[in-house]
Design an enzyme around this catalytic site. Structure first.
Site, PDB file in Angstrom:
ATOM      1  N   LEU A  10      -4.941  -0.253   8.712  1.00 21.34           N
ATOM      2  CA  LEU A  10      -4.546  -0.424  10.109  1.00 21.34           C
ATOM      3  C   LEU A  10      -3.437   0.559  10.381  1.00 21.34           C
ATOM      4  O   LEU A  10      -2.624   0.850   9.505  1.00 21.34           O
ATOM      5  CB  LEU A  10      -4.000  -1.844  10.346  1.00 21.34           C
ATOM      6  CG  LEU A  10      -4.989  -3.001  10.325  1.00 21.34           C
ATOM      7  CD1 LEU A  10      -4.236  -4.312  10.545  1.00 21.34           C
ATOM      8  CD2 LEU A  10      -6.057  -2.835  11.397  1.00 21.34           C
ATOM      9  N   ALA A 194       3.240   4.213  12.987  1.00 18.79           N
ATOM     10  CA  ALA A 194       2.047   5.017  12.689  1.00 18.79           C
ATOM     11  C   ALA A 194       2.306   5.907  11.472  1.00 18.79           C
ATOM     12  O   ALA A 194       3.453   6.220  11.147  1.00 18.79           O
ATOM     13  CB  ALA A 194       1.703   5.865  13.906  1.00 18.79           C
ATOM     14  N   ASN A 195       1.241   6.305  10.837  1.00 20.60           N
ATOM     15  CA  ASN A 195       1.285   7.249   9.699  1.00 20.60           C
ATOM     16  C   ASN A 195       2.130   6.755   8.533  1.00 20.60           C
ATOM     17  O   ASN A 195       2.669   7.553   7.766  1.00 20.60           O
ATOM     18  CB  ASN A 195       1.821   8.627  10.155  1.00 20.60           C
ATOM     19  CG  ASN A 195       1.050   9.156  11.335  1.00 20.60           C
ATOM     20  OD1 ASN A 195      -0.179   9.040  11.364  1.00 20.60           O
ATOM     21  ND2 ASN A 195       1.745   9.692  12.322  1.00 20.60           N
ATOM     22  N   ARG A 196       2.277   5.445   8.411  1.00 19.72           N
ATOM     23  CA  ARG A 196       3.089   4.854   7.318  1.00 19.72           C
ATOM     24  C   ARG A 196       4.540   5.320   7.358  1.00 19.72           C
ATOM     25  O   ARG A 196       5.247   5.294   6.352  1.00 19.72           O
ATOM     26  CB  ARG A 196       2.476   5.174   5.941  1.00 19.72           C
ATOM     27  CG  ARG A 196       1.071   4.609   5.757  1.00 19.72           C
ATOM     28  CD  ARG A 196       1.110   3.079   5.731  1.00 19.72           C
ATOM     29  NE  ARG A 196      -0.168   2.461   5.424  1.00 19.72           N
ATOM     30  CZ  ARG A 196      -0.966   1.891   6.343  1.00 19.72           C
ATOM     31  NH1 ARG A 196      -0.647   1.912   7.623  1.00 19.72           N
ATOM     32  NH2 ARG A 196      -2.087   1.305   5.985  1.00 19.72           N
ATOM     33  N   MET A 197       4.999   5.768   8.551  1.00 19.58           N
ATOM     34  CA  MET A 197       6.399   6.201   8.712  1.00 19.58           C
ATOM     35  C   MET A 197       7.192   5.038   9.299  1.00 19.58           C
ATOM     36  O   MET A 197       7.751   5.117  10.399  1.00 19.58           O
ATOM     37  CB  MET A 197       6.442   7.424   9.646  1.00 19.58           C
ATOM     38  CG  MET A 197       5.807   8.650   9.046  1.00 19.58           C
ATOM     39  SD  MET A 197       6.926   9.461   7.902  1.00 19.58           S
ATOM     40  CE  MET A 197       8.011  10.252   9.100  1.00 19.58           C
TER      41      MET A 197
END
Ligand SMILES: Cc1cc2nc3c(=O)[nH]c(=O)nc-3n(C[C@H](O)[C@H](O)[C@H](O)COP(=O)(O)O)c2cc1C
Length: 217
Positions: A10, A194-197
């Protein structure tokens, strides 16, 4: 056949947690996030995982219900109830430090709070115990010692009937049951991005003051 979640992903995009919008002390942010979780109608939004580690050095974790979160000045005290003779109870005798974790999936948020755990006063435990439904009061007597082995469900059901007959209308609080208070000295707020940031802000208490730092995701 194994259970494989490796392709499940996700993207977390609901919110952000930025220093300029975060308070200098943690309670107001915790209050907002708990309020949001309740407003979102997350099932048992006040359920949390409590991690303990006793003398055997094996961490253990279980779900409990948070009953009260109390601001004391800029400090946070988290109150929950359990059986003092349970595994967690023994762990907390061996090592009073524990960590509480909330995860609210639909908000993409996690909170971790740690510190020393102390027992609540008997008066406070008594007053909460007396506010519980009678069935829950009786179950506390049956579950003795909580986390001990029982031969069968039937033994538990019989215990419930026996205590019902023994106590009648007025059920005393067992000595082995009561409240704990987690005196939070470190608390981390995690907001999925978002983007695992992801955003992670941790508040740590040093002496009388809280400091705040960003952690790498
Ligand atoms: C949603 C949920 C809420 C729970 N709430 C409590 C609670 O408030 N107090 C408690 O002692 N156990 C509660 N339990 C049971 C604990 O998870 C655990 O099984 C029990 O306390 C024994 O843990 P221990 O053997 O590590 O001491 C709850 C379990 C679930 C799933």
């Amino acid at each position: 056949m194994s259970i494989d979640f490796s392709a499940k992903r996700l993207s977390y995009e609901k919110d952000e947690l930025i220093e300029t919008n975060a308070p200098n002390t943690p309670y107001p942010l915790l209050q907002t996030w708990i309020h949001d979780a309740v407003a979102e109608q997350i099932g048992e939004a006040y359920a949390f995982s409590l991690a303990t580690c006793g003398a055997d050095m094996r961490p253990s974790v279980r779900t409990l219900l948070m009953r009260e979160i109390v601001p004391v000045g800029d400090d946070i005290q988290m109150i929950f109830y359990s059986n003092y003779d349970s595994q967690k109870g023994q762990d907390l005798v061996d090592n009073p430090f524990a960590e509480a974790l909330f995860f609210w999936a639909s908000l993409e948020r996690q909170v971790r709070a740690s510190g020393r755990v102390v027992k609540l006063s008997d008066e406070k435990s008594e007053s909460y115990y007396q506010s519980r439904p009678k069935d829950s009061q009786l179950a506390a007597w049956v579950s003795r010692p909580q986390s001990g082995v029982v031969d069968s469900r039937a033994v538990m059901e019989q215990g419930f009937l026996d205590y019902t007959a023994q106590f009648g209308e007025s059920i005393p609080k067992p000595k082995f049951w009561g409240g704990y208070c987690l005196m939070v000295d470190k608390i981390e707020f995690w907001q999925g991005r978002a983007n695992r940031m992801h955003d992670r802000l941790v508040y740590t208490k040093q002496g009388d003051t809280w400091s705040r730092q960003r952690l790498l995701p």
